[in-house]
Design an enzyme around this catalytic site. Structure first.
Site, mmCIF file in Angstrom:
data_model
loop_
_atom_site.group_PDB
_atom_site.id
_atom_site.type_symbol
_atom_site.label_atom_id
_atom_site.label_comp_id
_atom_site.label_asym_id
_atom_site.label_seq_id
_atom_site.Cartn_x
_atom_site.Cartn_y
_atom_site.Cartn_z
ATOM 1 N N ASP A 176 -6.104 5.450 1.217
ATOM 2 C CA ASP A 176 -6.304 4.015 1.061
ATOM 3 C C ASP A 176 -7.662 3.635 1.642
ATOM 4 O O ASP A 176 -8.042 4.108 2.718
ATOM 5 C CB ASP A 176 -5.184 3.261 1.792
ATOM 6 C CG ASP A 176 -5.122 1.791 1.419
ATOM 7 O OD1 ASP A 176 -6.075 1.056 1.741
ATOM 8 O OD2 ASP A 176 -4.114 1.387 0.806
ATOM 9 N N HIS A 198 0.829 -1.206 0.000
ATOM 10 C CA HIS A 198 0.000 0.000 0.000
ATOM 11 C C HIS A 198 0.865 1.259 0.000
ATOM 12 O O HIS A 198 0.574 2.221 -0.720
ATOM 13 C CB HIS A 198 -0.925 -0.021 1.222
ATOM 14 C CG HIS A 198 -1.813 -1.217 1.268
ATOM 15 N ND1 HIS A 198 -3.174 -1.144 1.031
ATOM 16 C CD2 HIS A 198 -1.556 -2.525 1.521
ATOM 17 C CE1 HIS A 198 -3.716 -2.348 1.142
ATOM 18 N NE2 HIS A 198 -2.742 -3.204 1.441
#
Length: 492
Positions: free
Chosen positions: A153, A48
């Site tokens: 995210d 991520h």
């Protein structure tokens, strides 16, 4: 349109120049860039962190300042491991290092009941501490820009919830995994509201054992904070997932016309000198001496640890296959990767010292995956099928041996092998509790690397990789999608 002209330089993705050099292509009469700033808020796990750092580079190429915020230890991690470019060479990329609270950072347990990295849960639970520094940064920037654009995210939505209190700020949710996985996740959640081809559904892996109960609860809580998003961003492209990108946006699923598929985020053009700011890894020197398409790269990413028994079976299978290989043998990351710095287990040291009769090389630490996959000698990838790895492998035209471990990986493996036809399945998810034997490893590696079947997959992967690169080039679909997003956030 000046944004399109600016993107001409970006879409070439020539990493032999710094991103600063890309700016020389900006037309002299281009209008001044509107006062828009982008704030990136990644989840603090390697895949991520990596995706949003690569995305930051792409946005910076449009002369838009980007502010990348995370815990200091994870910014250090992201910079250390980035592939193909130097963050220090991008003048409008700003890092905001937040002090991390005290959280346990235990080592992974290779013998845990599931392969999901449950040892990272204390880190994830600590992320609520990022809410205050995120809000503080947004309020500070809001006075200096006409619009603040927050890209967060999807697994960290609660941290940006105060954006609603800032009049000139808006949020875009970054979905870090495949459109294929996301479509089927929501399709099942919403009671299967539309028909799907039977051949795609056949053998679609279950989500059982993909996550721990604790992480499922953490993820579910984040869904409650998505109501303020203004759109979605995906690290994928039409060439790979066109049908599922379209299905995901449909009224029955996400119900949006603000969904941009703008991958791949990572650089697509690499050469020996592109990482001039880092020493070249020894595994690349070894690859230089091998024949084209003769080496299988073996890596299970940053969130998987193999048991001793599984390591032995994998080692035996690779040796019996008589194929050349590079095997990255390392345990899953801790919450703080620097906490266990310098640790190397005896099993890694022993395997790394073995020569495998000159056919194999074991890397006991970090390896430059993007460079390995881009190398002419790499002809296959034995992978856990994390989405970053899938995107990198496909874009470089490398077929895969799919060995999923947890999370979205079983369904990514299904996409790679059954839908796209660029891979073979090593580990059937129905047999996830079993150790994969040496004979199974040997069989799949031989099929992928030394058979007509494998050659057909290599050809198909090469064609798909070429299509992906064309979409990222000037005038391609992904390039236009990125232009469209920049135009949208720059609107008056």
């Amino acid at each position: 349109m000046y944004v399109y002209q600016l993107s001409k330089a970006f879409c070439l993705l020539d990493t032999t120049h710094s991103m600063a050099n890309h700016h020389q292509y900006e037309p002299e009469n281009a209008p001044k860039q509107p006062e828009v700033m982008v704030v990136m808020v990644p989840l603090t796990a390697q895949g991520h962190l990596n995706e949003l750092l690569h995305f930051s580079r792409l946005i910076c190429a449009y002369n838009i300042p980007v502010h990348y915020l995370s815990y200091a230890v994870h910014i250090r991690q992201a910079k250390l491991r980035v592939h193909g470019w130097d963050p220090a060479a991008v003048p409008n990329l700003h890092f905001h290092e937040c002090a991390a609270p005290s959280f346990p950072s235990p080592p992974p347990n290779p013998n845990a009941p599931t392969n999901f990295p449950g040892h990272l849960q204390p880190l994830f639970d600590s992320l609520s501490d990022l809410r205050e520094p995120v809000t503080s940064l947004l309020r500070s920037l809001s006075a200096a820009a006409r619009r603040i654009v927050v890209v967060y995210d999807s697994l960290i939505a609660s941290v940006v919830q105060d954006v609603e209190s800032i009049p000139n700020a808006e949020c875009y949710e970054f979905i870090s995994i495949s459109a294929f996985f996301n479509f089927f996740y929501f399709w099942e959640l919403m009671g299967k509201p539309m028909a799907v081809e039977a051949e795609v559904l056949e053998g679609l892996p279950t989500l059982e054992d993909c996550l721990t109960p604790e992480f499922t609860e953490f993820m579910t809580k984040q869904l409650d904070f998505g109501k303020f998003r203004a759109g979605y961003l995906l690290n994928t492209c039409k060439a790979i997932e066109g049908r599922y990108i379209d299905l995901l946006a449909k009224p029955e699923i996400l119900n949006t016309d603000k969904l941009w598929a703008i991958g791949p985020f990572h650089p697509l053009t690499l050469n020996k000198d592109h990482n001039h700011f880092k020493p070249r890894h020894e595994c690349l020197e070894w690859l230089d001496k091998q024949a084209p398409n003769s080496v299988i790269y073996v890596s299970f990413g940053t969130t998987t640890s193999l048991s001793d028994e599984q390591i032995k079976e994998l080692a035996d299978g690779l040796e019996r296959s008589h194929q050349k290989f590079i095997w990255v043998l390392r345990d899953a990351d801790r919450g703080d990767i620097f906490a266990g710095e310098g640790e190397t287990t005896a099993r890694k040291e022993k395997l790394a010292a073995e020569t495998f009769q000159g056919r194999g090389m074991v890397v006991a630490d970090w390896a430059p995956q993007l460079e390995v996959l881009a190398h002419r000698s790499t002809g296959g990838f034995l992978t856990h099928c994390g989405w970053n790895s899938c995107m990198e492998s496909i874009s470089m035209g490398v077929p895969m041996a799919a060995w999923p471990m947890h999370s979205d990986q079983p369904r990514n493996a299904h996409l790679v092998a059954k839908v796209l036809g660029v891979g073979l399945v090593v580990r059937d998810w129905e047999r996830r509790k079993e150790v994969v034997g040496a004979s199974e490893v040997e069989d799949v590696v031989r099929r992928l690397m030394d058979s007509d079947e494998g050659e057909r997959m290599r050809k198909r992967a090469g064609e798909l990789g070429s299509a992906v690169r064309q979409e990222a080039a000037e005038g391609g679909v992904s390039c236009r999608e990125l232009d469209s997003f920049v135009v949208h956030i720059s609107r008056f």
